[in-house]
Scaffold this motif. Sequence first.
Motif: not given
Length: 134
Positions: A1-29
């Motif tokens: 089964e093909v799956q893409l699972v994101e994480s890393g979102g949230g609440l941040v103040q203007p000017g701030g930073s975030l790092r999003l991730s996406c883990v893949a499975s079920g296919f040749i990434f």
Amino acid sequence: EVQLVESGGGLVQPGGSLRLSCVASGFIFSAYDMHWVRQAPGKGLEWVSGIYSNGGSTYYADSVKGRVTISRDNAKNTLFLQMNSLKPEDTAMYYCAAIREEVRNDYCSDSRCDPAITNAFDAWGQGTLVTVSS
């Protein structure tokens, strides 16, 4: 089964930073180009950024160019989006998506991609919410 699972979102103040991730499975990434797409509340899909299957080239929308960096780790089947200098208008659900490398040239050139690429993705994640607010 093909799956893409994101994480890393949230609440941040203007000017701030975030790092999003996406883990893949079920296919040749490593055989797929990967992209980030976002949808702001009450608005349509907006293509944000893309990266070659081997990480060799990257693409960015004008709205985020210079503030975000897309990268991938094929050994870990993981896609990243480092977002800096965040603005309230970056508030959106962020999705990762996969597309076969063979169709790359149909949509992407000169460091950007046609927004229509969002109609061609082979797989999507469920999204992670980014809220930029003071």
